[in-house]
Motif scaffolding. Structure first.
Motif, PDB file in Angstrom:
ATOM      1  N   LEU A  65     -35.019 -18.296  35.877  1.00 19.57           N
ATOM      2  CA  LEU A  65     -34.498 -18.495  37.042  1.00 19.57           C
ATOM      3  C   LEU A  65     -35.541 -18.245  38.157  1.00 19.57           C
ATOM      4  CD1 LEU A  65     -30.814 -17.232  37.669  1.00 19.57           C
ATOM      5  CD2 LEU A  65     -31.678 -19.305  37.358  1.00 19.57           C
ATOM      6  N   THR A  85     -25.291 -23.264  24.708  1.00 24.37           N
ATOM      7  CA  THR A  85     -24.774 -22.879  26.017  1.00 24.37           C
ATOM      8  C   THR A  85     -25.000 -23.589  26.936  1.00 24.37           C
ATOM      9  OG1 THR A  85     -26.800 -21.932  26.797  1.00 24.37           O
ATOM     10  CG2 THR A  85     -25.176 -20.198  25.368  1.00 24.37           C
ATOM     11  N   ASN A  86     -25.877 -24.824  26.769  1.00 23.72           N
ATOM     12  CA  ASN A  86     -26.369 -25.797  27.729  1.00 23.72           C
ATOM     13  C   ASN A  86     -25.386 -26.703  28.055  1.00 23.72           C
ATOM     14  OD1 ASN A  86     -30.039 -26.218  27.105  1.00 23.72           O
ATOM     15  ND2 ASN A  86     -28.611 -24.133  27.292  1.00 23.72           N
ATOM     16  N   GLN A  88     -26.132 -17.198  34.882  1.00 24.14           N
ATOM     17  CA  GLN A  88     -24.903 -15.899  35.104  1.00 24.14           C
ATOM     18  C   GLN A  88     -25.767 -14.945  35.422  1.00 24.14           C
ATOM     19  OE1 GLN A  88     -22.749 -15.543  31.613  1.00 24.14           O
ATOM     20  NE2 GLN A  88     -21.827 -17.707  31.956  1.00 24.14           N
ATOM     21  N   VAL A 105     -33.423 -41.677  35.036  1.00 27.60           N
ATOM     22  CA  VAL A 105     -34.841 -42.161  35.188  1.00 27.60           C
ATOM     23  C   VAL A 105     -34.875 -42.539  33.683  1.00 27.60           C
ATOM     24  CG1 VAL A 105     -37.348 -41.547  35.066  1.00 27.60           C
ATOM     25  CG2 VAL A 105     -35.536 -40.739  36.678  1.00 27.60           C
ATOM     26  N   SER A 113     -26.428 -29.626  38.317  1.00 32.49           N
ATOM     27  CA  SER A 113     -27.389 -29.191  37.271  1.00 32.49           C
ATOM     28  C   SER A 113     -27.275 -28.052  36.573  1.00 32.49           C
ATOM     29  CB  SER A 113     -28.684 -28.969  38.266  1.00 32.49           C
ATOM     30  OG  SER A 113     -28.858 -30.196  38.833  1.00 32.49           O
ATOM     31  N   THR A 138     -35.503 -25.931  40.210  1.00 30.59           N
ATOM     32  CA  THR A 138     -36.910 -26.296  40.173  1.00 30.59           C
ATOM     33  C   THR A 138     -37.139 -27.448  41.104  1.00 30.59           C
ATOM     34  OG1 THR A 138     -37.088 -25.685  38.001  1.00 30.59           O
ATOM     35  CG2 THR A 138     -39.063 -26.510  39.216  1.00 30.59           C
ATOM     36  N   GLY A 139     -36.419 -28.684  41.117  1.00 33.00           N
ATOM     37  CA  GLY A 139     -36.448 -29.798  41.757  1.00 33.00           C
ATOM     38  C   GLY A 139     -36.363 -29.489  43.302  1.00 33.00           C
ATOM     39  N   SER A 192     -31.537 -37.688  40.473  1.00 34.75           N
ATOM     40  CA  SER A 192     -30.937 -36.882  39.674  1.00 34.75           C
ATOM     41  C   SER A 192     -29.818 -37.577  38.942  1.00 34.75           C
ATOM     42  CB  SER A 192     -30.346 -35.713  40.393  1.00 34.75           C
ATOM     43  OG  SER A 192     -29.594 -34.746  39.465  1.00 34.75           O
ATOM     44  N   GLY A 206     -33.487 -13.482  32.672  1.00 31.26           N
ATOM     45  CA  GLY A 206     -33.760 -13.149  34.163  1.00 31.26           C
ATOM     46  C   GLY A 206     -35.052 -13.701  34.587  1.00 31.26           C
ATOM     47  N   ILE A 238     -38.218 -35.596  39.926  1.00 29.37           N
ATOM     48  CA  ILE A 238     -36.978 -36.036  39.159  1.00 29.37           C
ATOM     49  C   ILE A 238     -36.358 -34.762  38.824  1.00 29.37           C
ATOM     50  CG2 ILE A 238     -36.418 -37.135  37.033  1.00 29.37           C
ATOM     51  CD1 ILE A 238     -39.196 -38.727  37.323  1.00 29.37           C
ATOM     52  N   GLY A 239     -35.224 -34.603  39.243  1.00 26.63           N
ATOM     53  CA  GLY A 239     -34.213 -33.288  38.945  1.00 26.63           C
ATOM     54  C   GLY A 239     -34.016 -32.567  40.261  1.00 26.63           C
ATOM     55  N   GLY A 258     -40.487 -25.656  35.884  1.00 29.41           N
ATOM     56  CA  GLY A 258     -39.258 -25.287  35.309  1.00 29.41           C
ATOM     57  C   GLY A 258     -39.025 -25.235  33.940  1.00 29.41           C
ATOM     58  N   GLU A 259     -37.709 -25.655  33.503  1.00 31.79           N
ATOM     59  CA  GLU A 259     -37.493 -25.444  32.025  1.00 31.79           C
ATOM     60  C   GLU A 259     -38.123 -26.407  31.246  1.00 31.79           C
ATOM     61  OE1 GLU A 259     -33.484 -24.143  30.887  1.00 31.79           O
ATOM     62  OE2 GLU A 259     -33.909 -24.680  28.729  1.00 31.79           O
ATOM     63  N   GLY A 280     -35.372 -29.918  33.294  1.00 30.74           N
ATOM     64  CA  GLY A 280     -34.613 -28.994  32.735  1.00 30.74           C
ATOM     65  C   GLY A 280     -34.687 -28.980  30.852  1.00 30.74           C
ATOM     66  N   ALA A 297     -38.777 -32.167  36.840  1.00 27.41           N
ATOM     67  CA  ALA A 297     -38.032 -30.955  37.005  1.00 27.41           C
ATOM     68  C   ALA A 297     -36.733 -31.158  36.213  1.00 27.41           C
ATOM     69  CB  ALA A 297     -37.711 -30.603  38.458  1.00 27.41           C
TER      70      ALA A 297
HETATM   71  C1  LIG Z   1     -25.304 -20.992  30.769  1.00 24.70           C
HETATM   72  C2  LIG Z   1     -26.654 -20.406  31.206  1.00 24.70           C
HETATM   73  C3  LIG Z   1     -26.980 -19.251  31.763  1.00 24.70           C
HETATM   74  C4  LIG Z   1     -28.063 -18.940  32.158  1.00 24.70           C
HETATM   75  N1  LIG Z   1     -28.455 -17.699  33.066  1.00 24.70           N
HETATM   76  C5  LIG Z   1     -29.583 -17.531  33.319  1.00 24.70           C
HETATM   77  C6  LIG Z   1     -29.913 -16.144  33.993  1.00 24.70           C
HETATM   78  O1  LIG Z   1     -29.035 -15.226  34.378  1.00 24.70           O
HETATM   79  N2  LIG Z   1     -31.223 -15.883  34.543  1.00 24.70           N
HETATM   80  C7  LIG Z   1     -32.276 -16.814  34.015  1.00 24.70           C
HETATM   81  O2  LIG Z   1     -33.429 -16.467  34.429  1.00 24.70           O
HETATM   82  N3  LIG Z   1     -32.071 -17.984  33.464  1.00 24.70           N
HETATM   83  C8  LIG Z   1     -30.817 -18.284  33.187  1.00 24.70           C
HETATM   84  N4  LIG Z   1     -30.493 -19.366  32.474  1.00 24.70           N
HETATM   85  C9  LIG Z   1     -31.826 -20.542  32.180  1.00 24.70           C
HETATM   86  C10 LIG Z   1     -32.055 -21.031  33.546  1.00 24.70           C
HETATM   87  O3  LIG Z   1     -30.606 -21.316  34.320  1.00 24.70           O
HETATM   88  C11 LIG Z   1     -32.418 -22.510  33.351  1.00 24.70           C
HETATM   89  O4  LIG Z   1     -33.528 -22.450  32.779  1.00 24.70           O
HETATM   90  C12 LIG Z   1     -32.999 -23.168  34.799  1.00 24.70           C
HETATM   91  O5  LIG Z   1     -31.848 -23.112  35.786  1.00 24.70           O
HETATM   92  C13 LIG Z   1     -33.366 -24.600  34.720  1.00 24.70           C
HETATM   93  O6  LIG Z   1     -33.498 -24.957  35.848  1.00 24.70           O
HETATM   94  P1  LIG Z   1     -34.385 -26.375  35.993  1.00 24.70           P
HETATM   95  O7  LIG Z   1     -34.527 -26.774  37.546  1.00 24.70           O
HETATM   96  O8  LIG Z   1     -35.515 -26.411  35.396  1.00 24.70           O
HETATM   97  O9  LIG Z   1     -33.428 -27.577  35.290  1.00 24.70           O
HETATM   98  P2  LIG Z   1     -31.839 -27.741  35.515  1.00 24.70           P
HETATM   99  O10 LIG Z   1     -31.117 -26.845  36.377  1.00 24.70           O
HETATM  100  O11 LIG Z   1     -31.370 -28.084  34.093  1.00 24.70           O
HETATM  101  O12 LIG Z   1     -31.913 -29.174  36.213  1.00 24.70           O
HETATM  102  C14 LIG Z   1     -32.400 -30.328  35.657  1.00 24.70           C
HETATM  103  C15 LIG Z   1     -32.306 -31.671  36.437  1.00 24.70           C
HETATM  104  O13 LIG Z   1     -32.734 -32.738  36.181  1.00 24.70           O
HETATM  105  C16 LIG Z   1     -31.948 -33.909  36.217  1.00 24.70           C
HETATM  106  N5  LIG Z   1     -32.317 -34.740  35.013  1.00 24.70           N
HETATM  107  C17 LIG Z   1     -32.402 -34.656  33.792  1.00 24.70           C
HETATM  108  N6  LIG Z   1     -32.720 -35.863  33.387  1.00 24.70           N
HETATM  109  C18 LIG Z   1     -32.872 -36.791  34.190  1.00 24.70           C
HETATM  110  C19 LIG Z   1     -32.950 -38.217  33.857  1.00 24.70           C
HETATM  111  N7  LIG Z   1     -33.281 -38.809  32.953  1.00 24.70           N
HETATM  112  N8  LIG Z   1     -32.733 -38.752  35.101  1.00 24.70           N
HETATM  113  C20 LIG Z   1     -32.612 -38.101  36.384  1.00 24.70           C
HETATM  114  N9  LIG Z   1     -32.388 -36.872  36.600  1.00 24.70           N
HETATM  115  C21 LIG Z   1     -32.604 -36.133  35.445  1.00 24.70           C
HETATM  116  C22 LIG Z   1     -30.718 -33.187  36.159  1.00 24.70           C
HETATM  117  O14 LIG Z   1     -29.689 -34.131  36.859  1.00 24.70           O
HETATM  118  C23 LIG Z   1     -30.950 -32.188  36.779  1.00 24.70           C
HETATM  119  O15 LIG Z   1     -30.518 -32.072  38.281  1.00 24.70           O
HETATM  120  C24 LIG Z   1     -29.318 -19.771  31.851  1.00 24.70           C
HETATM  121  C25 LIG Z   1     -28.914 -21.013  31.219  1.00 24.70           C
HETATM  122  C26 LIG Z   1     -27.879 -21.287  30.930  1.00 24.70           C
HETATM  123  C27 LIG Z   1     -27.672 -22.556  29.892  1.00 24.70           C
END
Ligand SMILES: Cc1cc2nc3c(=O)[nH]c(=O)nc-3n(C[C@H](O)[C@H](O)[C@H](O)COP(=O)(O)OP(=O)(O)OC[C@H]3O[C@@H](n4cnc5c(N)ncnc54)[C@H](O)[C@@H]3O)c2cc1C
Length: 572
Positions: free
Chosen positions: A391, A212-213, A52, A166, A46, A20-21, A39, A388, A15-16, A373-374, A202, A200
């Motif tokens: 990611l 910023t999200n 950045q 989901v 995402s 990460t996903g 997703s 940093g 999921i996601g 992931g987050e 977020g 996964a």
């Molecule tokens: C503006 C910004 C800049 C950043 N810059 C940096 C950086 O330079 N370096 C660094 O280390 N970190 C950075 N971060 C943090 C980092 O980008 C995130 O923590 C990381 O990318 C999260 O990845 P993830 O795969 O866990 O989740 P996400 O990329 O948030 O993906 C979550 C996924 O879950 C899916 N999802 C959620 N809920 C549901 C649901 N109910 N049903 C189905 N799907 C669902 C979404 O569709 C999405 O695909 C930044 C964050 C932000 C906001």
């Protein structure tokens, strides 16, 4: 709604579709398993795409102080100190050891990292880091890496159910056997049966109003998991980034300071000299965000509460090469060209350190349910994440947790289908009740109230009485939400319906944040209490766990895995 029930079967459901996903999906697929991604948006939308500044790895391509060379141990030390000693050191060690090979693996898959003159991957200094350790693709690292992994997923034709939201996890006698999801286009609920489910999904930044999200960062994965009886960990630790664009709170990367940008108050003072004499503008985020707030309190901020980030000293060429996105954002959203003018910035919510409680292998307490992931709390960031490192966490743990899933799935029996129809029916009934509701409350007013409450009562500075008031307001909002009615009663393409489902979860998560914050009577990392200004290792060097039983939130604590770094006073 038709009578037909759609049920899909896979060995593994992810999921996601963020970093990460996608990384996990590649691993599971390449091991020969049947896997699909769900997703709620197209994977390229995402939040990962917005990252950045970069990804940390001790490649040692750029020398540190007095010509020293970086190592995974230095990276681990900075991470643990940055976490205010709340991170689990076994998890930190794993992440830092895996980092260099992870960056190179992405390079081999197609990521276009920025380069040094000698052709090696470039690395920039970042907050709280003793070495220039952050690898980057200009200031569009998330865009670059997410596209890399998305291409790889598409090349393998891994099925993606995008625009599927989901709605619940299936819990069958102590085991997670799949989920249900609402297909946005048709308004139909689908069932997904699987041996293993990876969350996964977020962060949950959108419970705050200055963030910023992406708007989709509503923490659905955390609330789904909480409802399935799995605890959330350390949810009170929320990161506020010091430099978000005044007005819209779009992120202005820490890379801008990494490249040499400085912060100035309204008197033109480089005020970080007062708060972090050694690290200055590159102290960790919690320290810099609090320092800016203190400048506001002391009336040294600009009218409307902002300070200036000055990158003019880098010169046009360097800005265009290293920070083109930041220049564009500043011009488009603040009418300021950073080549000639300073950027107006203020702190804003940025990252969720807490999340789904998992062990070092990403396993939750519910068999068959994993998180990375987050949305997960493994925990490598403890009370404050270094820029940093997130990611990095997504791709490292996306891969490592997938490896564990591959191992476990071989042992798991094929789950029966019997429960899924029942869970689909429950989800259907829930949605039908929302559609039919004739209540008088407006969900968008409740969302505004929640955002306001979280920002004013659980923001950068916290104290008991206002947090207690905040918690009682959250409870009132939870009552109100059951009395919301939708204007649009259509099942198909109903945005308001999805926003309401998200908001129901956000109210639960906000309660968990509030409870954790009230009970943690100390200051640590991002959690700053004006009534308990010191860190208290004797009583609070421990993780907060919150679990939901019936309607009650049950709080417990678990020990921190210490290791090679003994807790010390944290000075920068
Ligand atoms: C503006 C910004 C800049 C950043 N810059 C940096 C950086 O330079 N370096 C660094 O280390 N970190 C950075 N971060 C943090 C980092 O980008 C995130 O923590 C990381 O990318 C999260 O990845 P993830 O795969 O866990 O989740 P996400 O990329 O948030 O993906 C979550 C996924 O879950 C899916 N999802 C959620 N809920 C549901 C649901 N109910 N049903 C189905 N799907 C669902 C979404 O569709 C999405 O695909 C930044 C964050 C932000 C906001």
């Amino acid at each position: 709604m038709g009578d037909k029930v759609v049920i899909h079967r896979y060995e593994v459901i992810i999921i996601g579709g963020g970093l990460t996903g996608l990384r996990a999906a590649l691993q599971v697929f390449d091991a020969g398993f049947d896997v699909a991604i769900i997703s709620k948006v197209n994977p390229l939308r995402s939040h990962s795409v917005a990252a950045q500044g970069g990804m940390n790895a001790s490649l040692g391509n750029v020398k540190g102080p007095e010509g020293s060379i970086d190592s995974w141990k230095n990276h681990a030390y900075d991470t643990v100190k940055g976490s205010d000693y709340l991170a689990d050191q076994d998890a930190v060690e794993r992440m830092c050891r895996e980092a260099p090979k992870t960056v190179i693996e992405l390079e081999h898959m197609g990521t276009v990292w920025s380069r040094l003159e000698n052709g090696k991957i470039a690395q920039r200094p970042f907050g709280g880091a003793g070495f220039p350790r952050t690898c980057y693709a200009a200031d569009r690292t998330g865009h670059n890496t997410l596209n890399t992994l998305y291409e790889q997923v598409n090349a393998r034709k891994i099925p993606i159910y995008d625009e599927f939201f989901v709605t619940s996890l299936i819990r069958d006698q102590g085991r997670c056997t799949g989920c249900t999801a609402l297909e946005f286009l048709k308004g139909e609920i689908h069932g997904f049966v699987a041996k293993a489910v990876l969350m996964a999904t977020g962060g949950f930044g959108r419970i705050f109003n200055k963030s910023t999200n992406a708007l989709i960062n509503t923490g659905d994965g955390q609330s789904l998991t909480l409802r399935a009886g799995v605890p959330l960990k350390d949810m009170e630790f929320v990161q506020f980034h010091p430099t978000t664009l005044y007005g819209t709170n779009i992120l202005i990367t820490e890379g801008a300071r990494g490249e040499g940008g400085i912060l100035l108050n309204k008197d033109g003072e480089r005020f970080m000299e007062r708060y972090a004499p050694d690290s200055l503008d590159l102290a960790p985020r919690d320290v810099v965000a609090r320092s800016i707030e203190e400048e506001f309190v002391q009336k040294r901020g600009f009218k409307g509460d902002y300070v200036q980030l000055d990158i003019r000293l880098l010169g046009e060429e360097r800005i265009m090469e290293r920070l083109p996105g930041i220049r564009q954002i500043s011009m488009d959203f603040a009418g300021v060209d950073p080549i000639t003018e300073p950027i107006p910035v203020q702190p804003g919510q940025h990252y969720s350190m807490g999340g789904i409680d998992v062990d070092i292998n990403g396993r939750t307490s519910l068999e068959g349910l994993y998180a990375a992931g987050e949305c997960a709390c493994v925990s490598v960031h403890g009370a404050n994440r270094l820029g940093g490192n997130s990611l990095l966490e997504t791709v490292v743990f996306g891969r490592l947790v997938a490896d564990k899933i591959i191992e476990d799935v071989k042992e798991f029996a094929t789950p029966p289908k019997k429960l899924v129809e029942k869970v689909i029916k429950t989800s259907e009934d829930h949605i039908e009740a929302i559609i039919q509701s004739k209540g008088l409350e407006n969900q968008f007013n409740i969302k505004d109230m929640l955002n306001q409450t979280m920002t004013t009562k659980f923001g950068i500075f916290r104290k008991e009485d206002s947090m207690l008031k905040g918690l009682s307001d959250i409870k009132k909002m939870q009552e109100k939400i059951s009395k919301v009615s939708l204007k649009n009663k259509d099942r198909k393409l109903n945005h308001a319906l999805i926003r309401l489902l998200e908001l129901q979860g956000m109210l639960l998560l906000s309660e968990v944040v509030a409870i954790g914050a009230i009970k943690r009577k100390e200051s640590r990392g991002s959690h700053k209490r004006t009534d308990y200004p010191e860190r208290d290792d004797e009583n609070f060097l421990k993780h907060t766990l919150v679990k939901r039983e019936e309607e009650d939130m049950i709080v417990s604590y678990s020990p921190v895995n210490l290791g090679m770094f003994e807790p010390e006073e944290r000075v920068y």
